[in-house]
Design a protein around this motif. Structure first.
Motif, PDB file in Angstrom:
ATOM      1  N   HIS A 154       0.837  -1.193   0.000  1.00  0.00           N
ATOM      2  CA  HIS A 154       0.000   0.000   0.000  1.00  0.00           C
ATOM      3  C   HIS A 154       0.873   1.245   0.000  1.00  0.00           C
ATOM      4  CE1 HIS A 154      -3.420  -2.597   0.900  1.00  0.00           C
ATOM      5  NE2 HIS A 154      -2.707  -3.131   1.887  1.00  0.00           N
ATOM      6  N   SER A 155       0.308   2.365  -0.453  1.00  0.00           N
ATOM      7  CA  SER A 155       1.012   3.641  -0.425  1.00  0.00           C
ATOM      8  C   SER A 155       1.189   4.095   1.021  1.00  0.00           C
ATOM      9  CB  SER A 155       0.205   4.693  -1.197  1.00  0.00           C
ATOM     10  OG  SER A 155       0.587   5.999  -0.836  1.00  0.00           O
ATOM     11  N   ILE A 156       2.424   4.450   1.383  1.00  0.00           N
ATOM     12  CA  ILE A 156       2.662   4.882   2.762  1.00  0.00           C
ATOM     13  C   ILE A 156       1.905   6.174   3.066  1.00  0.00           C
ATOM     14  CG2 ILE A 156       4.755   6.227   2.271  1.00  0.00           C
ATOM     15  CD1 ILE A 156       5.888   4.983   4.906  1.00  0.00           C
ATOM     16  N   ARG A 157       1.770   7.040   2.056  1.00  0.00           N
ATOM     17  CA  ARG A 157       1.009   8.270   2.271  1.00  0.00           C
ATOM     18  C   ARG A 157      -0.463   7.958   2.477  1.00  0.00           C
ATOM     19  NH1 ARG A 157       1.815  13.164  -1.873  1.00  0.00           N
ATOM     20  NH2 ARG A 157       3.876  12.961  -0.931  1.00  0.00           N
ATOM     21  N   GLY A 158      -0.995   7.033   1.676  1.00  0.00           N
ATOM     22  CA  GLY A 158      -2.396   6.654   1.831  1.00  0.00           C
ATOM     23  C   GLY A 158      -2.660   5.979   3.162  1.00  0.00           C
ATOM     24  N   VAL A 159      -1.754   5.099   3.573  1.00  0.00           N
ATOM     25  CA  VAL A 159      -1.902   4.427   4.866  1.00  0.00           C
ATOM     26  C   VAL A 159      -1.890   5.449   5.996  1.00  0.00           C
ATOM     27  CG1 VAL A 159      -0.737   2.899   6.505  1.00  0.00           C
ATOM     28  CG2 VAL A 159      -0.967   2.216   4.113  1.00  0.00           C
ATOM     29  N   ARG A 160      -0.978   6.417   5.912  1.00  0.00           N
ATOM     30  CA  ARG A 160      -0.898   7.437   6.968  1.00  0.00           C
ATOM     31  C   ARG A 160      -2.195   8.225   7.059  1.00  0.00           C
ATOM     32  NH1 ARG A 160       3.759  12.120   7.760  1.00  0.00           N
ATOM     33  NH2 ARG A 160       2.788  13.108   9.577  1.00  0.00           N
ATOM     34  N   TRP A 161      -2.736   8.616   5.910  1.00  0.00           N
ATOM     35  CA  TRP A 161      -3.977   9.386   5.919  1.00  0.00           C
ATOM     36  C   TRP A 161      -5.121   8.581   6.504  1.00  0.00           C
ATOM     37  CZ3 TRP A 161      -4.865  14.364   5.583  1.00  0.00           C
ATOM     38  CH2 TRP A 161      -3.934  15.183   4.944  1.00  0.00           C
ATOM     39  N   VAL A 162      -5.217   7.317   6.138  1.00  0.00           N
ATOM     40  CA  VAL A 162      -6.305   6.477   6.665  1.00  0.00           C
ATOM     41  C   VAL A 162      -6.198   6.346   8.181  1.00  0.00           C
ATOM     42  CG1 VAL A 162      -7.214   4.118   6.737  1.00  0.00           C
ATOM     43  CG2 VAL A 162      -6.681   5.182   4.534  1.00  0.00           C
ATOM     44  N   ILE A 163      -5.002   6.037   8.672  1.00  0.00           N
ATOM     45  CA  ILE A 163      -4.819   5.844  10.109  1.00  0.00           C
ATOM     46  C   ILE A 163      -5.061   7.132  10.874  1.00  0.00           C
ATOM     47  CG2 ILE A 163      -3.132   5.312  11.910  1.00  0.00           C
ATOM     48  CD1 ILE A 163      -1.841   3.327   9.978  1.00  0.00           C
ATOM     49  N   GLU A 164      -4.427   8.220  10.439  1.00  0.00           N
ATOM     50  CA  GLU A 164      -4.513   9.457  11.213  1.00  0.00           C
ATOM     51  C   GLU A 164      -5.887  10.104  11.132  1.00  0.00           C
ATOM     52  OE1 GLU A 164      -1.210  12.066  10.520  1.00  0.00           O
ATOM     53  OE2 GLU A 164       0.189  10.655  11.468  1.00  0.00           O
ATOM     54  N   LEU A 165      -6.544  10.025   9.996  1.00  0.00           N
ATOM     55  CA  LEU A 165      -7.906  10.555   9.914  1.00  0.00           C
ATOM     56  C   LEU A 165      -8.858   9.735  10.774  1.00  0.00           C
ATOM     57  CD1 LEU A 165      -8.257  11.524   6.141  1.00  0.00           C
ATOM     58  CD2 LEU A 165      -8.134  13.068   8.108  1.00  0.00           C
ATOM     59  N   SER A 166      -8.619   8.426  10.847  1.00  0.00           N
ATOM     60  CA  SER A 166      -9.474   7.562  11.667  1.00  0.00           C
ATOM     61  C   SER A 166      -9.338   7.891  13.148  1.00  0.00           C
ATOM     62  CB  SER A 166      -9.133   6.085  11.416  1.00  0.00           C
ATOM     63  OG  SER A 166      -9.364   5.729  10.072  1.00  0.00           O
ATOM     64  N   VAL A 167      -8.096   8.000  13.640  1.00  0.00           N
ATOM     65  CA  VAL A 167      -7.906   8.292  15.063  1.00  0.00           C
ATOM     66  C   VAL A 167      -8.326   9.718  15.386  1.00  0.00           C
ATOM     67  CG1 VAL A 167      -6.112   6.552  15.353  1.00  0.00           C
ATOM     68  CG2 VAL A 167      -5.451   8.884  14.766  1.00  0.00           C
ATOM     69  N   LEU A 168      -8.153  10.640  14.432  1.00  0.00           N
ATOM     70  CA  LEU A 168      -8.595  12.016  14.644  1.00  0.00           C
ATOM     71  C   LEU A 168     -10.113  12.080  14.773  1.00  0.00           C
ATOM     72  CD1 LEU A 168      -7.918  15.042  14.794  1.00  0.00           C
ATOM     73  CD2 LEU A 168      -8.085  15.109  12.294  1.00  0.00           C
ATOM     74  N   ALA A 169     -10.819  11.382  13.880  1.00  0.00           N
ATOM     75  CA  ALA A 169     -12.283  11.377  13.938  1.00  0.00           C
ATOM     76  C   ALA A 169     -12.777  10.749  15.237  1.00  0.00           C
ATOM     77  CB  ALA A 169     -12.842  10.623  12.730  1.00  0.00           C
ATOM     78  N   LEU A 170     -12.155   9.646  15.647  1.00  0.00           N
ATOM     79  CA  LEU A 170     -12.554   8.997  16.891  1.00  0.00           C
ATOM     80  C   LEU A 170     -12.287   9.911  18.085  1.00  0.00           C
ATOM     81  CD1 LEU A 170     -13.626   6.545  18.364  1.00  0.00           C
ATOM     82  CD2 LEU A 170     -11.335   5.548  18.288  1.00  0.00           C
ATOM     83  N   GLY A 171     -11.129  10.576  18.087  1.00  0.00           N
ATOM     84  CA  GLY A 171     -10.821  11.504  19.170  1.00  0.00           C
ATOM     85  C   GLY A 171     -11.803  12.654  19.223  1.00  0.00           C
ATOM     86  N   PHE A 172     -12.166  13.177  18.065  1.00  0.00           N
ATOM     87  CA  PHE A 172     -13.140  14.273  18.007  1.00  0.00           C
ATOM     88  C   PHE A 172     -14.492  13.829  18.564  1.00  0.00           C
ATOM     89  CE2 PHE A 172     -16.500  16.532  15.621  1.00  0.00           C
ATOM     90  CZ  PHE A 172     -16.234  17.834  16.049  1.00  0.00           C
ATOM     91  N   LEU A 173     -14.928  12.644  18.211  1.00  0.00           N
ATOM     92  CA  LEU A 173     -16.202  12.125  18.720  1.00  0.00           C
ATOM     93  C   LEU A 173     -16.163  11.924  20.236  1.00  0.00           C
ATOM     94  CD1 LEU A 173     -17.052   9.499  15.934  1.00  0.00           C
ATOM     95  CD2 LEU A 173     -18.132  11.738  16.312  1.00  0.00           C
ATOM     96  N   LEU A 174     -14.966  11.680  20.770  1.00  0.00           N
ATOM     97  CA  LEU A 174     -14.825  11.481  22.213  1.00  0.00           C
ATOM     98  C   LEU A 174     -14.620  12.795  22.962  1.00  0.00           C
ATOM     99  CD1 LEU A 174     -12.533   8.304  22.212  1.00  0.00           C
ATOM    100  CD2 LEU A 174     -14.937   8.423  22.897  1.00  0.00           C
ATOM    101  N   GLY A 175     -14.551  13.915  22.220  1.00  0.00           N
ATOM    102  CA  GLY A 175     -14.468  15.215  22.881  1.00  0.00           C
ATOM    103  C   GLY A 175     -13.141  15.923  22.797  1.00  0.00           C
ATOM    104  N   ALA A 176     -12.246  15.497  21.925  1.00  0.00           N
ATOM    105  CA  ALA A 176     -10.938  16.139  21.814  1.00  0.00           C
ATOM    106  C   ALA A 176     -11.052  17.512  21.165  1.00  0.00           C
ATOM    107  CB  ALA A 176      -9.989  15.262  21.004  1.00  0.00           C
ATOM    108  N   THR A 177     -10.040  18.355  21.411  1.00  0.00           N
ATOM    109  CA  THR A 177      -9.978  19.683  20.812  1.00  0.00           C
ATOM    110  C   THR A 177      -9.320  19.596  19.449  1.00  0.00           C
ATOM    111  OG1 THR A 177      -9.784  20.717  22.999  1.00  0.00           O
ATOM    112  CG2 THR A 177      -9.156  22.051  21.098  1.00  0.00           C
ATOM    113  N   VAL A 178     -10.095  19.782  18.408  1.00  0.00           N
ATOM    114  CA  VAL A 178      -9.592  19.767  17.034  1.00  0.00           C
ATOM    115  C   VAL A 178      -9.762  21.171  16.477  1.00  0.00           C
ATOM    116  CG1 VAL A 178      -9.854  18.783  14.730  1.00  0.00           C
ATOM    117  CG2 VAL A 178     -10.186  17.346  16.753  1.00  0.00           C
ATOM    118  N   GLY A 179      -8.684  21.761  15.996  1.00  0.00           N
ATOM    119  CA  GLY A 179      -8.771  23.133  15.523  1.00  0.00           C
ATOM    120  C   GLY A 179      -7.630  23.496  14.606  1.00  0.00           C
ATOM    121  N   VAL A 180      -7.289  24.784  14.597  1.00  0.00           N
ATOM    122  CA  VAL A 180      -6.258  25.265  13.682  1.00  0.00           C
ATOM    123  C   VAL A 180      -4.911  24.636  14.006  1.00  0.00           C
ATOM    124  CG1 VAL A 180      -5.753  27.296  15.126  1.00  0.00           C
ATOM    125  CG2 VAL A 180      -5.245  27.358  12.671  1.00  0.00           C
ATOM    126  N   GLY A 181      -4.663  24.340  15.283  1.00  0.00           N
ATOM    127  CA  GLY A 181      -3.408  23.693  15.647  1.00  0.00           C
ATOM    128  C   GLY A 181      -3.266  22.319  15.024  1.00  0.00           C
TER     129      GLY A 181
END
Length: 221
Positions: A154-181
């Motif tokens: 698999h593409s390492i860039r594609g794998v990174r995007w899938v993993i990091e977007l997944s954990v970011l979305a899960l963190g956001f749903l759990l109440g994490a601060t997602v913003g400009v930072g």
């Protein structure tokens, strides 16, 4: 037996320098993560997951960082990826340094101070990334998951995007601060790592040249 479980050699050469740089890099990584969190302007994807778990379940974000790192390490098993000394130290030290920093350092009030803390934290994270990876003692659990999965075609860039977007979305749903930072970190960490990794990478020592046939070793006085 040990060779089948962990990467060998754990420290190829110059062990004192590699170990010192590894530990400093991981400690600074935890401090820089805490700086980004304290800015209150958004956290990086994996910290979003830890922050969301901290806010919804309890325990400190640094504690969750260590727990998540250990759980991610279990995902290496089906990928047949071997951890190194740096992998184990990453699981134990990053979250610990992060938690200690969060407990000792109060979040700033002024917006300008929060921006300074954010930018400083992102840059320091780039330095820390170059230091701990440059020590050559094995990848962190999250990096190893990414490269192990990418090694299956698999593409390492594609794998990174899938993993990091997944954990970011899960963190956001759990109440994490997602913003400009979060956006600034995502855009800056790659270029920063490209700058600091070559500068801090410890190369392998060149092997001693083999004496040519007929050469006679001359003893030193």
């Amino acid at each position: 037996m040990l060779d089948s479980v962990v990467q060998r050699p754990m420290l190829p050469d110059r062990p004192a320098r590699r170990l010192t740089q590894l530990l400093l890099g991981l400690g600074l990584y935890g401090v820089s993560d805490a700086m980004v969190v304290l800015s209150g302007l958004g956290v990086e994807p994996w910290d979003a997951l830890s922050q969301g778990l901290s806010r919804s379940v309890g325990l400190g974000i640094g504690v969750w960082t260590n727990i998540v790192g250990a759980l991610v390490l279990l995902l290496w098993i089906p990928l047949r990826t071997k951890p190194g000394l740096g992998t184990v130290c990453n699981v134990l030290l990053v979250g610990t340094a992060m938690q200690v920093t969060l407990e000792l350092w109060a979040a700033p009030d002024g917006l300008w101070a929060r921006w300074v803390l954010l930018i400083s934290g992102v840059v320091l994270n780039g330095v820390a990334t170059g230091a701990y990876i440059g020590a050559g003692a094995g990848p962190g659990p999250r990096d190893g998951l990414m490269t192990g999965w990418a090694a299956r075609g698999h593409s390492i860039r594609g794998v990174r995007w899938v993993i990091e977007l997944s954990v970011l979305a899960l963190g956001f749903l759990l109440g994490a601060t997602v913003g400009v930072g979060t956006v600034i970190y995502a855009l800056a960490i790659g270029p920063l790592a490209e700058v600091f990794l070559p500068a801090l990478e410890i190369g392998r020592a060149a092997p001693a040249p083999e004496p040519a046939p007929g050469d006679v070793a001359v003893p030193r006085p």
